[in-house]
Scaffold this active site. Structure first.
Site: not given
Lengths: 380, 380
Positions: A95, A102, A168, A170, A202, A206, A209, A222, A226, A327
């Site tokens: 990844d 970002h 996420e 992606e 993904d 948070r 993480q 993570k 996925t 975000e």
């Protein structure tokens, strides 16, 4: 016919009909061509694209050229009557972190007192290995992960379900042709090795993480899941989507210089429970997938058929172009107002997330990447 | 008979003799038992241990019990006449960081102005995913990796061969029985899932790693190669080697509490060009392999047959017990004096590194893990 799956697209996947074994198919409109039967070739009778992908670029071009004629004779199955499987066996999963917006947004949130981009960011495509064994096909339910959480107001960590479950948005690149150990792949050989492109969600916890990631990077935040889209769009379908990357300053080192443009003008949409939340523009990504592949192998690391590498979260400069909840809600400080009047900071049980994308195709007709979706299931 | 490969050990590997296909064998002294022929079972005719490992704990116990009788009839091949292959197909590869001494040493070197251990270190076994596709068997030549280097005295990075090529002395745990997505594995189920143990050399390019690793962890500094020993020592051979881990303070969260002791009293030796440099003691490792497995799956991540997870560098409290050059030379500041009068900070082309280990076995007879070795080849 569903828009975006015309003769200029023809993505590959793995499907089955009731009572039959999974095999390779090609999507055309709302139908699936049974490629094993149509071309009478056992390589397509495999339950994954890997044997076909391993045959290399010349073979990919040859097969693609034969598909329009094969569509005349079939057999074709209605999309509604087939089950879609994992399209390929994932070898290694990497990844990246290739969106400047970002990386800047996360730097601002996590390290408010220093420069948002770390010193290495504009010199190399930052990336890390993820868990290949938990890459799952679109539609797989995502059980809310548990783990260690240590909110700032708590002295020690506790164990429990993630309270900051995120996505996420992606784009993923699927390696077909392998490379031997000890031989870097130059940017000019990107299309010899990469078979096609898919969408990637993904999923990210948070809180897990944030506590675990120093100094060796994301791990359990993570690795629970996925998700990828079921249709792999061949690189050959993306000729009209190719654009230069944004200007790169400082100029990358020679091994990272793109031999030709491999930025991609994909328009992505992130939706929650059927309503669009944001529109991340892939063309804004700082590093191209050819640069990612060259960097990933510059130390002599080999690639294998089925390697998947993802771009990292796609976020554009505008707030409506951000590809993650962290975000979009600025770390949970600004909850999103949803169409039904409710609000969200992070994902709640029962929420369904969908990512879609389109890109310019030949003949002025857009091509579709289909979708990757997943619903959050409560912890069992 | 070579010491350490008696009836109390009986490790599994994959071998071939000239003109025959790779298949499963068991090492006994200086001989290899052809298990496919001896037991007349096609699961052992596979070129990897994966099909046998997937059969689970009860089957592993049954087969181990039959080997002493099988040794009476053979066929046995002299070790000198066989070629040893990768013993299993690596699914996912995870690397932990479980030695308090190693983490403290690296913290002191990399972050001299703050506490050497980061706040999470004593609460969870820190780990990250590595590259499964570049795990190679003992004896594979290691081409010096190139990549981006930015020494402190240089304003911008350049590209070239690593100048700080290092080793990490580690122990690896091989998963046999898979687990489904969404179901954590408790520490009590460690022996149901883990088939056996091998030696690991986690080659590391310290200059590449130091520049790339923020914020997502090690990537190209590690991914060029990881070497493993050819013989997988069954967990059943390690009953006499089991010891409690060192005292853990603070007490780990309940999901990390060891149901029974799974520390291991392995005595490791790191040698350069045939001469011992250090003797890392595995019994000093802070986190047990059962705790690592429980942590790796606490978020619901599944494990697959062939998953490999390594301990991280084994370093004891004494300077003579350090498992990497960066620690033995304190970041290159104190070169090692070698037996031939030369010195080393990091590895030079042509250097051959060997890691060996022994552990207490039943009947008072030590068991051997054999060796993992590799020679540094110049960049091509």
């Amino acid at each position: 016919m569903t828009t975006g799956f015309g003769l200029n697209n023809l993505p590959y996947g793995v499907f089955s009909t009731p009572g039959t074994a999974p095999r390779v198919g090609v999507r055309f409109g709302d139908q699936v061509l049974d490629l094993a039967a149509a071309l009478n070739d056992p390589v397509f009778a495999s339950p994954s694209l890997n044997p076909f992908m391993a045959q290399g670029r010349a073979r990919w071009t040859e097969v693609r050229a034969r598909i329009p004629a094969a569509l005349e004779n079939g057999p074709l199955h209605p999309l509604t009557g087939v089950h879609l499987h994992m399209p390929f066996e994932v070898a290694d999963y990497v990844d990246f972190y290739a969106s400047e917006e970002h990386a800047t947004n996360l730097g601002r949130m996590f390290r408010p007192d220093s420069a948002p981009l770390l010193p290495n960011w504009k010199h190399l495509p930052v990336g890390y290995h993820g868990r290949a064994g938990t890459v799952v096909p679109s539609g797989t339910g995502i059980v809310r992960p548990s783990g260690q959480r240590k909110p700032p107001n708590q002295r020690t960590p506790d164990h429990g379900p993630s309270r900051r479950l995120d996505v996420e948005v992606e784009v993923g690149f699927v390696v077909g042709s392998p490379s031997p150990l000890g031989q870097p792949i130059p940017t000019s050989a990107f299309a010899d090795h990469v078979f096609g492109v898919c969408l990637v969600n993904d999923w990210s916890a948070r809180d897990i993480q944030a506590w675990e990631y120093v100094p060796l990077g994301p791990f359990l935040g993570k690795s629970f899941a996925t998700s990828i889209s079921p249709w792999i769009v061949p690189l050959d379908a993306l000729t009209e989507a190719r654009v230069p990357t944004p200007p790169q300053d400082p100029a990358p080192l020679p091994y990272l210089t793109d031999a030709e443009p491999w930025g991609l003008d994909l328009s992505l949409t992130l939706s929650l429970n059927g309503h669009a939340l944001s529109h991340p523009p892939y063309a804004s990504m700082y590093w191209s997938p050819a640069q990612m592949l060259a960097h990933m192998t510059v130390n002599g690391a080999s690639v294998r058929t089925g390697d998947l590498y993802a771009s990292g979260t796609v976020s554009g400069p505008d707030a409506s172009q951000r590809g993650s909840f962290i975000e979009l809600t600025w770390g949970g400080e600004n909850p999103l107002k949803l169409h039904d009047g409710s609000t969200r900071t992070f994902l709640e049980d029962g929420d369904e997330v969908t990512i879609t994308a389109t890109a310019p195709g030949t003949n002025g007709e857009a091509i579709s990447f289909g979708e990757v979706k997943g619903r959050i299931l409560p912890i069992q």
